[in-house]
Design an enzyme around this catalytic site. Structure first.
Site, PDB file in Angstrom:
ATOM      1  N   HIS A 164       0.824  -1.229   0.000  1.00 29.43           N
ATOM      2  CA  HIS A 164       0.000   0.000   0.000  1.00 29.43           C
ATOM      3  C   HIS A 164       0.851   1.270   0.000  1.00 29.43           C
ATOM      4  CE1 HIS A 164      -3.585  -2.343   0.430  1.00 29.43           C
ATOM      5  NE2 HIS A 164      -3.244  -2.818   1.613  1.00 29.43           N
ATOM      6  N   ASP A 216      -2.410 -10.726  -2.424  1.00 28.31           N
ATOM      7  CA  ASP A 216      -3.001 -10.235  -1.173  1.00 28.31           C
ATOM      8  C   ASP A 216      -4.469  -9.900  -1.431  1.00 28.31           C
ATOM      9  OD1 ASP A 216      -2.124  -9.006   1.667  1.00 28.31           O
ATOM     10  OD2 ASP A 216      -3.634  -7.694   0.760  1.00 28.31           O
ATOM     11  N   ASP A 246      -4.418 -12.750   3.581  1.00 33.67           N
ATOM     12  CA  ASP A 246      -5.668 -12.291   4.194  1.00 33.67           C
ATOM     13  C   ASP A 246      -6.884 -12.636   3.324  1.00 33.67           C
ATOM     14  OD1 ASP A 246      -4.926 -10.463   2.256  1.00 33.67           O
ATOM     15  OD2 ASP A 246      -4.742  -8.765   3.645  1.00 33.67           O
ATOM     16  N   HIS A 293      -6.129  -7.371  -0.583  1.00 32.84           N
ATOM     17  CA  HIS A 293      -6.354  -5.948  -0.846  1.00 32.84           C
ATOM     18  C   HIS A 293      -5.619  -5.549  -2.124  1.00 32.84           C
ATOM     19  CE1 HIS A 293      -6.779  -6.351   3.589  1.00 32.84           C
ATOM     20  NE2 HIS A 293      -7.789  -5.523   3.410  1.00 32.84           N
TER      21      HIS A 293
HETATM   22 ZN   LIG Z   1      -4.139  -7.244   2.569  1.00 36.72          ZN
END
Ligand SMILES: [Zn+2]
Length: 283
Positions: free
Chosen positions: A107, A145, A224, A147
């Site tokens: 991120h 991931d 995740d 996200h």
């Molecule tokens: Zn994540």
């Protein structure tokens, strides 16, 4: 020979109260140790390496601890932890291993928050981007991931050396990745879609990549997506095995860098599953 894991207890020294805490990595390491993986200790990334990805003002701010946001605390000495994780990614790229360190990175954009996100989502330096820039090769970054890696997309959008592919839950933090843009191919998925829908989408995603000229595959390995985790796509261990098999089918030198995944026991087993299947199906 098993794939080597890049790891050091040094990454456990901060943030025990936070969801991105030391236990996730500690437990994963214990699982992998039981399963006879070998561990190698990295060196911190140099400032020169960090500056290949991040603006100097941002690197300075991390060093001075001026990076507090709602998700991503300005821990004491976070600069040292963050550059150590970036160094782990560099080492994983070099030895074609798996970097099991924290904090995560995908991120983090060149100046921190990326593409309009409210926070840096537990990230300080973009470990994967630092490793890919240092390697300087034509690279496919596969981000599994749960996200969207808004930082990685921001850094590499329009970069002719990199193709970025991300499968992620949408809508969800950081709100980006709904559509593909240029060299960044995004595959949004619905919550708890399950192994079958996920692997079908992964096949579709990889079929869109022009592998001609790709010298390295770099996997932003977040877990995740596991059932019940922070960005659950309902994946089971078997699903991660399927991912490993598909990464092997790309038939390129490959390395892995840990992103999210907040249940350490699951993270450890999922890493084993991905790496075993990757190895088993590699030519
Ligand atoms: Zn994540």
């Amino acid at each position: 020979m098993k794939i080597s894991i890049v790891y050091s207890e040094k990454c456990l020294g901060y943030g025990s109260w936070h969801v991105e805490g030391p236990e996730r990595v500690k437990k994963a390491q214990e699982v992998l140790k039981e399963r006879s993986y070998a561990f190698l200790t990295p060196k911190p990334a140099s400032e020169e390496d960090l500056l290949k990805v991040h603006e100097d003002e941002y690197v300075w701010n991390v060093k001075k601890g001026l990076v507090e946001d709602g998700d991503t605390p300005a821990y004491d000495n976070i600069f040292e932890y963050a550059r150590f994780a970036a160094g782990g990614a560099i080492m994983a790229a070099k030895i074609k291993g798996f970097s099991l360190l924290r904090p995560p990175g995908h991120h983090a954009g060149s100046c921190g928050r990326a593409l309009g996100s409210y926070t840096r989502g537990f990230c300080y330096f973009n470990n994967m981007a630092v490793a890919v820039r240092r390697l300087g090769k034509q690279t496919l970054i596969l981000d599994i991931d749960g996200h969207h890696g808004n930082g990685t997309q921001e850094i590499f959008l329009g970069d002719e050396k990199v193709t970025y592919v991300s499968l992620h839950r949408h809508p969800n933090f950081p709100g980006t990745g709904a559509v593909s843009e240029g060299n960044c191919l995004n595959f949004p998925l619905w919550a708890d879609c399950g192994d079958e829908a996920y692997l079908k989408t992964l096949d579709e995603a990889l079929s869109k990549v022009d592998l001609n000229g790709v010298e390295v595959v770099a996997v932003s390995a977040g877990f995740d997506t596991h059932v019940g985790d922070l960005a659950s796509l309902g994946l089971t261990e078997k699903g991660y095995g399927g991912i490993g098999k598909r990464i092997a089918s790309l038939n390129r030198p490959t390395f892995f860098v840990l992103e999210g995944g907040y249940n350490g026991e699951h993270v450890g087993r999922d890493i084993d599953e991905i790496l075993r299947n990757f190895k088993k199906h590699s030519q």
